[in-house]
Design an enzyme around this catalytic site. Structure first.
Site, PDB file in Angstrom:
ATOM      1  CD  GLU A  29      -2.972  -1.021   2.386  1.00 22.66           C
ATOM      2  OE1 GLU A  29      -4.026  -1.125   2.130  1.00 22.66           O
ATOM      3  OE2 GLU A  29      -2.208  -1.537   3.570  1.00 22.66           O
ATOM      4  CD  GLU A  47      -4.047  -6.363   3.736  1.00 23.06           C
ATOM      5  OE1 GLU A  47      -3.329  -5.879   3.820  1.00 23.06           O
ATOM      6  OE2 GLU A  47      -4.421  -7.170   2.778  1.00 23.06           O
TER       7      GLU A  47
END
Length: 268
Positions: free
Chosen positions: A122, A142
């Site tokens: 990210e 995730e």
């Protein structure tokens, strides 16, 4: 000669899991994630990274910022247990902190090798350029924790590669190689591992040769119009173009072109 950055902000008196150096001669700053062996990013580190980007944005010695990881990996992601311990207020700022490279007015390069997972991916997605080593593996894992990306990963990725490929990466927690990331338009370049640093060095030199004001304008325009319709984007581009026509750097660029010499930009 690169020197360790000293910050006036007391919150940066002791950096958590990373270092910052500035080479004034080369006009670059290096942020190096450095928590061996996988450069796991803590919750507090995210806050500090935002503050560091803001400080470097204001530092006149710095034209380009490079984000890299010490050792064989960029980052395997965040401190997983830290998510359970963090307050809702702290978690609410995750995406804002990791978006700091995008908000920074200066060009930001991510030098990726090895694991580039979770918040490491990210953070890289928020940078302007991603140079990937052939050893790089990108992932947003995730789903394996019963979660989704929380720092802008799925949103930025969908803008770059579309919903189908983003679902492949996010919903299946799939890893993709540096080469695949390049083929999909995520990575700017993919290079042999031994050439990562030299490729980044060359990109830094390329970028600092351009006008600082033109670079800042181009970055802001492209970021601001990423989700705009075509007519609005063209209109904003025209306003930016018109404003730059009155700059000292544009006049210098035109004169240098006609005089067949390298321009000497001053950033105004």
């Amino acid at each position: 000669m690169a020197e360790t950055m000293k910050f006036a902000d007391p919150r940066l008196a002791e950096l958590d899991g990373f270092t910052v150096t500035v080479d004034a001669v080369r006009q670059r700053a290096d942020i190096t994630l450095d928590r061996a062996p996988y450069n796991v990013v803590s919750m507090d580190q995210r806050d500090q990274l935002r503050l560091v980007f803001e400080a470097l944005d204001a530092d006149e010695r710095v034209r380009v910022i490079v984000v890299t990881g010490a050792g064989a990996h960029f980052s395997s992601g965040g401190n997983i247990r830290g998510f359970l311990e963090a307050t809702p207020e702290h978690v609410a700022h995750l995406a804002w902190n990791i978006a700091a490279p995008a908000r920074c007015s200066k060009p930001v390069i991510a030098a990726n090798r090895g694991y580039c997972f979770g918040v490491g991916f990210e953070l890289s997605l928020a940078c302007d350029f991603r140079i990937a080593s052939e050893t790089t593996l990108y992932a947003l894992p995730e789903q394996k924790l019963g979660q989704i990306p929380g720092s802008g990963g799925s949103a930025r990725l969908q803008k770059m590669v579309g919903v189908t490929r983003t679902k492949h990466i996010v919903m299946r927690s799939k890893r993709i190689t540096g080469q695949q990331a390049y083929d999909w338009g995520i990575a700017t370049e993919v290079v042999p591992d031994a050439e990562l640093e030299s490729t980044v060095d060359a990109l830094v030199e390329e970028l600092i040769a351009f006008s600082p004001i033109a670079q800042r304008t181009a970055k802001k325009l492209l970021n601001d119009t990423d989700d705009a319709n075509l007519s609005i984007a063209i209109d904003l581009e025209g306003h930016c173009y018109s404003r730059l026509r009155t700059s000292d750097d544009f006049r210098e660029g035109v004169n240098a072109f006609h005089e067949k010499r390298a321009p000497k930009f001053i950033g105004s």
